[in-house]
Design a protein around this motif. Sequence first.
Motif, PDB file in Angstrom:
ATOM      1  N   TYR A 106       0.813  -1.197   0.000  1.00 43.14           N
ATOM      2  CA  TYR A 106       0.000   0.000   0.000  1.00 43.14           C
ATOM      3  C   TYR A 106       0.858   1.263   0.000  1.00 43.14           C
ATOM      4  CZ  TYR A 106      -4.496  -2.263   1.119  1.00 43.14           C
ATOM      5  OH  TYR A 106      -5.652  -2.983   1.084  1.00 43.14           O
TER       6      TYR A 106
ATOM      7  N   GLU B 266      -7.583   9.994  13.654  1.00 48.08           N
ATOM      8  CA  GLU B 266      -7.445   8.527  13.631  1.00 48.08           C
ATOM      9  C   GLU B 266      -8.051   7.852  12.394  1.00 48.08           C
ATOM     10  OE1 GLU B 266      -5.301   7.200  15.697  1.00 48.08           O
ATOM     11  OE2 GLU B 266      -5.056   9.174  16.614  1.00 48.08           O
TER      12      GLU B 266
ATOM     13  N   VAL C  55      -7.752   6.258   8.853  1.00 47.11           N
ATOM     14  CA  VAL C  55      -6.627   5.580   8.213  1.00 47.11           C
ATOM     15  C   VAL C  55      -6.643   5.954   6.737  1.00 47.11           C
ATOM     16  CG1 VAL C  55      -5.472   3.385   7.826  1.00 47.11           C
ATOM     17  CG2 VAL C  55      -6.976   3.662   9.799  1.00 47.11           C
TER      18      VAL C  55
ATOM     19  N   ASN D 289      -9.904   3.605   6.026  1.00 47.42           N
ATOM     20  CA  ASN D 289     -10.894   3.319   7.049  1.00 47.42           C
ATOM     21  C   ASN D 289     -11.218   4.595   7.819  1.00 47.42           C
ATOM     22  OD1 ASN D 289     -12.647   1.454   8.167  1.00 47.42           O
ATOM     23  ND2 ASN D 289     -11.017  -0.022   8.595  1.00 47.42           N
ATOM     24  N   ALA D 290     -12.491   4.712   8.228  1.00 47.29           N
ATOM     25  CA  ALA D 290     -12.902   5.847   9.045  1.00 47.29           C
ATOM     26  C   ALA D 290     -12.637   5.519  10.509  1.00 47.29           C
ATOM     27  CB  ALA D 290     -14.376   6.128   8.826  1.00 47.29           C
ATOM     28  N   SER D 291     -12.773   6.513  11.368  1.00 47.45           N
ATOM     29  CA  SER D 291     -12.651   6.254  12.799  1.00 47.45           C
ATOM     30  C   SER D 291     -13.657   7.088  13.555  1.00 47.45           C
ATOM     31  CB  SER D 291     -11.242   6.597  13.286  1.00 47.45           C
ATOM     32  OG  SER D 291     -11.169   6.499  14.696  1.00 47.45           O
TER      33      SER D 291
ATOM     34  N   TYR E 161      -5.927  -1.014  22.626  1.00 45.56           N
ATOM     35  CA  TYR E 161      -5.465  -0.919  21.232  1.00 45.56           C
ATOM     36  C   TYR E 161      -5.314   0.533  20.793  1.00 45.56           C
ATOM     37  CZ  TYR E 161     -10.567  -1.021  21.162  1.00 45.56           C
ATOM     38  OH  TYR E 161     -11.880  -0.797  21.460  1.00 45.56           O
TER      39      TYR E 161
ATOM     40  N   ARG F  32      -1.267   3.108  20.630  1.00 42.21           N
ATOM     41  CA  ARG F  32      -0.888   4.066  19.576  1.00 42.21           C
ATOM     42  C   ARG F  32      -0.091   5.234  20.146  1.00 42.21           C
ATOM     43  NH1 ARG F  32      -6.512   4.701  16.140  1.00 42.21           N
ATOM     44  NH2 ARG F  32      -6.709   2.510  15.510  1.00 42.21           N
TER      45      ARG F  32
ATOM     46  N   VAL G 102      -4.620  -2.881  14.767  1.00 39.76           N
ATOM     47  CA  VAL G 102      -5.437  -1.697  15.044  1.00 39.76           C
ATOM     48  C   VAL G 102      -4.615  -0.714  15.882  1.00 39.76           C
ATOM     49  CG1 VAL G 102      -7.536  -0.842  16.152  1.00 39.76           C
ATOM     50  CG2 VAL G 102      -7.582  -3.026  14.933  1.00 39.76           C
TER      51      VAL G 102
ATOM     52  N   PHE H 293      -1.097  -2.897   6.069  1.00 35.87           N
ATOM     53  CA  PHE H 293      -0.933  -2.248   4.755  1.00 35.87           C
ATOM     54  C   PHE H 293      -0.321  -3.203   3.732  1.00 35.87           C
ATOM     55  CE2 PHE H 293      -0.532   1.263   7.959  1.00 35.87           C
ATOM     56  CZ  PHE H 293      -1.761   1.845   7.707  1.00 35.87           C
TER      57      PHE H 293
ATOM     58  N   HIS I  29     -11.014  -5.509   6.839  1.00 34.92           N
ATOM     59  CA  HIS I  29     -10.914  -4.310   7.676  1.00 34.92           C
ATOM     60  C   HIS I  29     -12.082  -3.362   7.422  1.00 34.92           C
ATOM     61  CE1 HIS I  29      -9.102  -2.884   3.931  1.00 34.92           C
ATOM     62  NE2 HIS I  29      -9.431  -1.673   4.317  1.00 34.92           N
ATOM     63  N   ASP I  30     -12.880  -3.681   6.404  1.00 30.20           N
ATOM     64  CA  ASP I  30     -13.997  -2.829   6.018  1.00 30.20           C
ATOM     65  C   ASP I  30     -15.268  -3.316   6.738  1.00 30.20           C
ATOM     66  OD1 ASP I  30     -16.212  -1.742   4.781  1.00 30.20           O
ATOM     67  OD2 ASP I  30     -15.327  -1.790   2.772  1.00 30.20           O
ATOM     68  N   PRO I  31     -15.828  -2.482   7.617  1.00 31.81           N
ATOM     69  CA  PRO I  31     -17.006  -2.915   8.391  1.00 31.81           C
ATOM     70  C   PRO I  31     -18.159  -3.387   7.499  1.00 31.81           C
ATOM     71  CG  PRO I  31     -16.190  -0.800   9.191  1.00 31.81           C
ATOM     72  CD  PRO I  31     -15.439  -1.099   7.940  1.00 31.81           C
TER      73      PRO I  31
ATOM     74  N   ASN J  31     -15.604  -3.697  18.076  1.00 28.86           N
ATOM     75  CA  ASN J  31     -15.558  -2.373  18.664  1.00 28.86           C
ATOM     76  C   ASN J  31     -14.240  -1.672  18.299  1.00 28.86           C
ATOM     77  OD1 ASN J  31     -16.955  -0.471  20.236  1.00 28.86           O
ATOM     78  ND2 ASN J  31     -15.584  -0.881  21.963  1.00 28.86           N
ATOM     79  N   ALA J  32     -13.168  -2.421  18.403  1.00 29.90           N
ATOM     80  CA  ALA J  32     -11.848  -1.862  18.067  1.00 29.90           C
ATOM     81  C   ALA J  32     -11.810  -1.399  16.618  1.00 29.90           C
ATOM     82  CB  ALA J  32     -10.766  -2.901  18.323  1.00 29.90           C
ATOM     83  N   PHE J  33     -12.493  -2.142  15.751  1.00 33.06           N
ATOM     84  CA  PHE J  33     -12.465  -1.843  14.326  1.00 33.06           C
ATOM     85  C   PHE J  33     -13.146  -0.513  13.988  1.00 33.06           C
ATOM     86  CE2 PHE J  33     -11.265  -5.753  11.658  1.00 33.06           C
ATOM     87  CZ  PHE J  33     -10.227  -6.032  12.522  1.00 33.06           C
ATOM     88  N   LYS J  34     -13.882   0.051  14.955  1.00 32.85           N
ATOM     89  CA  LYS J  34     -14.525   1.339  14.691  1.00 32.85           C
ATOM     90  C   LYS J  34     -13.530   2.497  14.732  1.00 32.85           C
ATOM     91  CE  LYS J  34     -18.786  -0.116  16.941  1.00 32.85           C
ATOM     92  NZ  LYS J  34     -19.380  -0.108  18.304  1.00 32.85           N
ATOM     93  N   TYR J  35     -12.319   2.226  15.284  1.00 31.28           N
ATOM     94  CA  TYR J  35     -11.377   3.324  15.519  1.00 31.28           C
ATOM     95  C   TYR J  35     -10.186   3.304  14.572  1.00 31.28           C
ATOM     96  CZ  TYR J  35     -14.136   4.019  19.696  1.00 31.28           C
ATOM     97  OH  TYR J  35     -15.174   4.265  20.553  1.00 31.28           O
ATOM     98  N   GLY J  36     -10.455   3.011  13.296  1.00 33.92           N
ATOM     99  CA  GLY J  36      -9.363   3.110  12.336  1.00 33.92           C
ATOM    100  C   GLY J  36      -8.522   1.854  12.246  1.00 33.92           C
ATOM    101  N   ALA J  37      -9.118   0.769  11.702  1.00 31.03           N
ATOM    102  CA  ALA J  37      -8.348  -0.465  11.498  1.00 31.03           C
ATOM    103  C   ALA J  37      -7.656  -0.377  10.147  1.00 31.03           C
ATOM    104  CB  ALA J  37      -9.279  -1.671  11.527  1.00 31.03           C
ATOM    105  N   PRO J  38      -6.359  -0.646  10.088  1.00 32.66           N
ATOM    106  CA  PRO J  38      -5.661  -0.624   8.798  1.00 32.66           C
ATOM    107  C   PRO J  38      -5.938  -1.926   8.044  1.00 32.66           C
ATOM    108  CG  PRO J  38      -4.149  -1.340  10.502  1.00 32.66           C
ATOM    109  CD  PRO J  38      -5.467  -1.039  11.192  1.00 32.66           C
ATOM    110  N   PRO J  39      -5.774  -1.944   6.725  1.00 34.05           N
ATOM    111  CA  PRO J  39      -5.800  -3.223   6.010  1.00 34.05           C
ATOM    112  C   PRO J  39      -4.665  -4.085   6.566  1.00 34.05           C
ATOM    113  CG  PRO J  39      -5.603  -1.349   4.493  1.00 34.05           C
ATOM    114  CD  PRO J  39      -5.439  -0.813   5.859  1.00 34.05           C
TER     115      PRO J  39
END
Lengths: 585, 585
Positions: free
Chosen positions: A2, A68, A70, A103-105, A128, A132, B205, B240, B491-493, B519-527
Amino acid sequence: MYRTHTCGELTLAHVGQQVTLCGWVQRNRLLGGMTFIDLRDRYGITQLVFDMERNATLCAEANRLGREYVIQASGVVKERINKNPNLPTGDIEIFVDELTILNASEVPPFLIENETDGNEELRLRYRYLDIRRPKLRDALITRAKICRAVREYLDDKNFVEIETPNLIKSTPEGARDFLVPSRLVKGSFYALPQSPQILKQLLMVAGMDRYYQIVKCYRDEDFRGDRQPEFTQVDCEMSFVHQEDIFETFGGLIRYVFKKVLQYELPELPKLKYDEALRLYGTDKPDLRFDCRIVELNELLPASDFAVFNNTLNSGGLIAGINATGCASYSRKQLDELTEFVKAPHRGLGGLIHIRFTEDGSVKSSIDKFFTEEQLRQIGAAFQAQKGDLLLIAADKHTKVRKSLGDLRLELAKRHGWMDEKKWSVLWVVDFPLFEQDEETGQITFAHHPFCSPHPDDLPYFDKEPLRVRAQTYDMVINGNEILSGSIRIHDPAIQEKVFQKLGLSKEEQEKKFGFLLNAFKYGAPPHGGCAFGLDRIVMLMTGGETIRDVIAFPKTSGGRDLMMDAPTPVEKKQLDELGITLKQ
Amino acid sequence: MYRTHTCGELTLAHVGQQVTLCGWVQRNRLLGGMTFIDLRDRYGITQLVFDMERNATLCAEANRLGREYVIQASGVVKERINKNPNLPTGDIEIFVDELTILNASEVPPFLIENETDGNEELRLRYRYLDIRRPKLRDALITRAKICRAVREYLDDKNFVEIETPNLIKSTPEGARDFLVPSRLVKGSFYALPQSPQILKQLLMVAGMDRYYQIVKCYRDEDFRGDRQPEFTQVDCEMSFVHQEDIFETFGGLIRYVFKKVLQYELPELPKLKYDEALRLYGTDKPDLRFDCRIVELNELLPASDFAVFNNTLNSGGLIAGINATGCASYSRKQLDELTEFVKAPHRGLGGLIHIRFTEDGSVKSSIDKFFTEEQLRQIGAAFQAQKGDLLLIAADKHTKVRKSLGDLRLELAKRHGWMDEKKWSVLWVVDFPLFEQDEETGQITFAHHPFCSPHPDDLPYFDKEPLRVRAQTYDMVINGNEILSGSIRIHDPAIQEKVFQKLGLSKEEQEKKFGFLLNAFKYGAPPHGGCAFGLDRIVMLMTGGETIRDVIAFPKTSGGRDLMMDAPTPVEKKQLDELGITLKQ
């Protein structure tokens, strides 16, 4: 891939290149028709620039990016006009011509910065996000570097990394075991290892010669202080060695790690005898970053009518003190604070005697009634007291006096910055006693564990004066923290038998508790010894953390809970049925 | 130090030196007034010589040394007259002038040699003696070397070794958890991790970018085949990245390990599609050290009256075969054995059809009644059959035919030595299906785990033809053993939601099973994506072991028992009381 580069590597050398970066939006600023984004990844931060005039759509898109998010951004590296010397990438910025939201946050529940507004409970719940933060991130990276250095050194010295099992036998010894119910053998349990102590000794019997393992250990204790139910040891054992070989090998290890990770040259580790450590510093884990030794006065005091001293001397107690250099001008309030400090229940002193050597040359003390100024000056000489110094003296049982003065010297050092924070105090404490006497029952018990070899010179005292027998046991102490403990083990069945007898362990108990080890020792056990480092604590010290939670990726609270995963939890009845257990009502 | 050298290092270069060695007595021979002792340690064997004429007392002492006694011997290195070219130290011997018995040994219960008389149960009971055998000792040393190479490679590629906890939350997912009762939170349980899957995704994440860990995992399964309740994974995850980055990184890892540990140059790993692997080799973990592909005949067969073929074609089954090259002269008995082999319950074929292309040029088959010689020769052409070859053909459901022929090609390869034992077959199997259909219920379930990313090209088939959707999932296969498995994660909800819907998981179930990850994935999970290597199996393959027990220091039996420690065992009532559990009566 990426990305073409990370957010930590671009410099002036890359100016003009087309690059693609990925990371998290740390900050987003709109400034005179330009949008500036700080893009963060594990490796650093790089500034992205979006120009309203060049590409209004893209700039508008950038403005909508929340903290946050991505993103992936491509553009050309340019030299910055306002360079940021605090950032390795501070000389450049990227003029972005392509932007993808990966990805959004949602808005994170606390600031993702070293100085955060989140309390520890909240940060543990969102660990998690906490990771950061550069502080925690860097601590985990340093932890890995320390492990790498440990392995490099030990591999190079022919140690073999060997995994020992985690589902082992429960032995009613030492701390409390975590138990694991067995489904296949109903009614039976495995235990999680408190340490691989017996297994590593078996590896020596097995002829593996030099073993190490960076290994999780488990103790189901009430979490006093800074402990975790699972923690990590660097566990080591060697065959055909004497104590001196251990000192050389593992002193060398810690020096290698300091050199490699902190670029700090530790000197050869000094050795301090257990007796001496207690006498001079009141503890078997002294912090030697500053001097301030305890001075014992029993032999030096002039005769007086002071009942406290006389009673102490008559009951075989200890009168001793420390020199609080430069503290002669302490106020009544400050002195009271120190008195309260030593009166705390776990120290248990009745009070503190003080002698001031004031700047103007006079001597004032709380025992002026009992001693002449000349006598006080004589006492002062034992402490090399100068004008401006304050002596703090205690009289009570040996243990209380030493503990209190030992704590007091640390407390004073903290208050007055006596410790050079750039300096490291790393030393061996040696010649621990083999046995201890239980204060209540008077029973003889082992000080460390029952396989520690007695000092060969002390075997003659074994029967008549067992408490005089030194063990070949040693600790390593860093800045007042015990971070290694170990011993030369007994390999001679006759000596092992003598120790067991002294401990009052019957043949049956020996067999039940240590049967498979004693059995193994019948088949040619080599002389051997070893140690275990507390990895979490070493990493904490080396990274400047405050608790070991600061250097563990997913730690538990003091109540043994994982707030992020929400563990432990009730389980389904079916799971318990399969294990053949029920909950007690 | 007890010794100046190890038993593995002395050569002609040391002749004339006074040395001291320590080790175990491997053998003791009296020969013409001389006593010869083979002294063994982890590093090798060195011959000690005691001369009756030079020192009769010492020689008599040496004669009394039993097998596995631990001794220390000093003497002078001399060149041997009868050199032993099989031993690295075979050019020299030590003329001993000082001998110390460090420990005696009872007669060990089995021979401490590679070819031993002890059965596995006995050896597991005395594992500390079993490890003295060079085979097991060397396997453990090689295991450590493999781990070291793995770490070197990954450290060099900026992976950070991070420890994840072993006391985690029990999730009713996958295999059965080992449970650990919590004492502080009565009625609640921790689980031992089946793998750090979710935790390593959380580390992505958390922005750690590249993670690895050599880590114990736990599964409370019934021990089918060669499994252990605790086993070791090399667990990895990267952010990534696309699939190709994974192939490059971890293909590179295995090549590095082979080079470093075995001095073997593996080529770039080939990729084989899952469909193709099944079609050509009947399995998703093919052994490509030999060719022998399955040839499908459905489209090639001439029309005939042979009911077995016609029924198979009509019911949508598969007719396929393999060429057992050089086996045309198989006896009736040999053919019957192969028929029994494919009729075994887990293969389930009704029988095998054979066509012989004999050395004299004739064609004989079990289907002569239905096909002309010309037709049989045409079938033979599809297999490139030569004089001397034997075709083995099956007709049944696809799965049975493929499984049976896949197993049969391995069986034939074993019988006829088709596999070059010096060659390694290492490849990627790719493009696994995302979903599987339960054969009984017809329900759609995930093939790997619910976080595997679908192949982006296949999203259009998601709703109508879900079984056609490929996952970004991959295995690495060494000599027919799956030793790595992994995937690019979702990584895409929105896509995660689609997958959960397809699996029929309600919001509540999602929350209960994977809540903290989602829940963690809501805060900007990278591919991100990753994999886990089965370390025990890799070591077993690389050391030529037969079971993973051969490469684990202290393994358990198939019943989950540790015979050496005698675990699991009943525990004291007090321990259960503290945990708030009772045994079910």
